[in-house]
Design an enzyme around this catalytic site. Structure first.
Site, PDB file in Angstrom:
ATOM      1  N   GLU A   1       0.797  -1.115   0.075  1.00 28.66           N
ATOM      2  CA  GLU A   1      -0.092   0.066   0.046  1.00 28.66           C
ATOM      3  C   GLU A   1       0.741   1.131  -0.007  1.00 28.66           C
ATOM      4  OE1 GLU A   1      -1.906   1.296   3.890  1.00 28.66           O
ATOM      5  OE2 GLU A   1      -1.861  -0.892   4.134  1.00 28.66           O
TER       6      GLU A   1
ATOM      7  N   CYS B   1      -3.662  -3.466   4.073  1.00 33.25           N
ATOM      8  CA  CYS B   1      -2.519  -4.236   4.774  1.00 33.25           C
ATOM      9  C   CYS B   1      -3.014  -5.762   4.287  1.00 33.25           C
ATOM     10  CB  CYS B   1      -2.564  -4.357   6.325  1.00 33.25           C
ATOM     11  SG  CYS B   1      -2.000  -2.736   6.849  1.00 33.25           S
TER      12      CYS B   1
ATOM     13  N   HIS C   1      -2.477  -9.807  11.725  1.00 37.90           N
ATOM     14  CA  HIS C   1      -2.108  -8.513  11.156  1.00 37.90           C
ATOM     15  C   HIS C   1      -1.467  -7.905  12.474  1.00 37.90           C
ATOM     16  CE1 HIS C   1      -1.442  -5.118   9.364  1.00 37.90           C
ATOM     17  NE2 HIS C   1      -2.450  -4.573  10.018  1.00 37.90           N
TER      18      HIS C   1
END
Length: 388
Positions: A79, A111, A233
């Site tokens: 990103e 993400c 994450h």
């Protein structure tokens, strides 16, 4: 035939800021960061480092034992893209000397996109089992100075080689997904730094986790209490603790809190010292787990939760392959982290405030990185990379 991760390696910048230095300037206790968000350091890129140089450096160790000619696809997840048209992976393709008969694509969804790349890679290998797919995830997390997100900055890249009969982790076919159009984190094209509603983003993260996990179970996935470890994450390391509590609650887990904490602890080591790496963070977490687990993980089941703000989420699982320890890059990773240079707060500000020239002239970049690749110059708006 099993399909999954045949090799994995990560890389981060040569420089870091200890969050104690940031806390001292802000006149607060360092434990607000060390304990409050579970972060100790954040990686800082030099002027001649970016997502391309980090990704190429992450991939380099994979070719010590793999044939480049077997790779026919490179998927680059980020990103922090460097061009609105050309995929960052094309630059990496050239730096690594990959075969010309190779498809290269860049993927974006905050993400999450590295997980999309991994699943696409598994599908490609299922179609052509003799081929391998190189998945790269590389990002630089950057927020406004003095903002609530400043301490969660960081950078890193991970390289994953996907193939049939993998040496490290077999990826299971069951997968749960969740998508919702929300504005918890975003970065318009005209901004260099992201905008984030931190509390709302945490709320959406946990909601997406529950929904993706429930979908995963409906697809025949493994229940929480039958998983041995989890990789989440990691926008900051304490987020994994929040996620673990949420997942235990919605699954009706009978495991005690100590056992639940042990399921995630080995996956957090690297993130604490490099900060948020966006698309790469969950897989750097996997690398941390493989490198730091004291038990033999052979046959153990790992759950993965990938989240990308905005939002898209996915929950899936995998099994560690027997003999995996022979193929890790543990010593290389730890040597790299020990060799980094600590920046003072004043030096950090100079790095932060450096701006890539945008006037179309011929600009040589300051030589700062000690990594294998660097951004040598920007000439006529063209980025020129080279081996160091």
């Amino acid at each position: 035939m099993s399909i999954g991760i045949d090799d994995i390696s990560f890389y981060t910048s040569n420089f870091y800021l200890d969050l104690k230095s940031l806390a001292d300037v802000q006149n607060i206790e360092a434990d607000k960061y060390y304990q409050g968000i579970g972060q100790e350091r954040m990686g800082i890129v030099g002027a001649d480092e970016d997502v391309v140089t980090m990704a190429a450096a992450a991939a380099l160790p994979l070719f010590e034992r793999s044939n480049k000619a077997s790779i026919d696809t490179l998927l680059f997840a980020t990103e922090t893209g460097i061009d609105q048209s050309k995929a960052a992976g094309v630059f990496v393709h050239g730096l690594l000397g990959l075969p010309s008969r190779c498809r290269v694509v860049e993927l974006k969804q905050a993400c999450y996109s590295a997980t999309a790349a991994l699943q696409m890679a598994c599908a490609i290998v299922a179609r052509e089992p003799g081929r391998k797919v190189l998945v790269l995830a590389s990002d630089i997390a950057r927020y406004d100075l003095a903002s609530s997100g400043e301490a969660t900055q960081g950078c890193g890249a991970v390289a994953i080689l996907v193939g049939a009969n993998p040496k490290l982790v077999e990826i299971h076919p069951q997968s749960g997904r969740y998508t919702e159009d929300v504005m918890d984190f975003w970065r318009p094209n005209y901004r260099a730094t992201a905008l984030v509603d931190g509390k709302y983003s945490t709320k959406i993260y946990l909601k997406a986790l529950k929904q993706a996990y429930l979908d995963y179970l409906e697809q025949g996935g493994t229940g929480f209490d039958q998983l041995d470890h989890l990789c989440y994450h990691l926008p900051f390391s304490r987020m994994a603790e929040k996620a673990q509590t949420q997942l235990a609650r919605c699954s009706g887990s009978t495991r005690d809190p100590v056992a639940r904490a042990a399921m995630i602890a080995p996956s957090l080591h690297y993130n604490r010292t490099i900060g948020n790496s966006y698309t790469a963070s969950i897989y750097i977490g996997l690398t941390s787990l493989l490198d730091h687990a004291t038990e033999d993980l052979s046959g153990k089941k790992i759950g993965f939760f990938s989240y990308g703000s905005g939002c898209v989420a996915e929950f899936f699982s995998g099994s560690v392959v027997a003999g995996y320890r022979e193929y890790l890059h543990t010593q290389r990773h730890q040597t790299m982290l020990k060799a980094r240079t600590e920046l003072s707060y004043t030096q950090y500000l100079k790095f932060y405030n450096f701006e890539c020239p945008a006037d179309g002239g011929d600009h040589r970049m300051p030589e700062q990185t000690t990594g294998p690749y660097r951004l040598a110059s920007i000439d006529q708006h063209k980025r020129i990379y080279c081996a160091r």
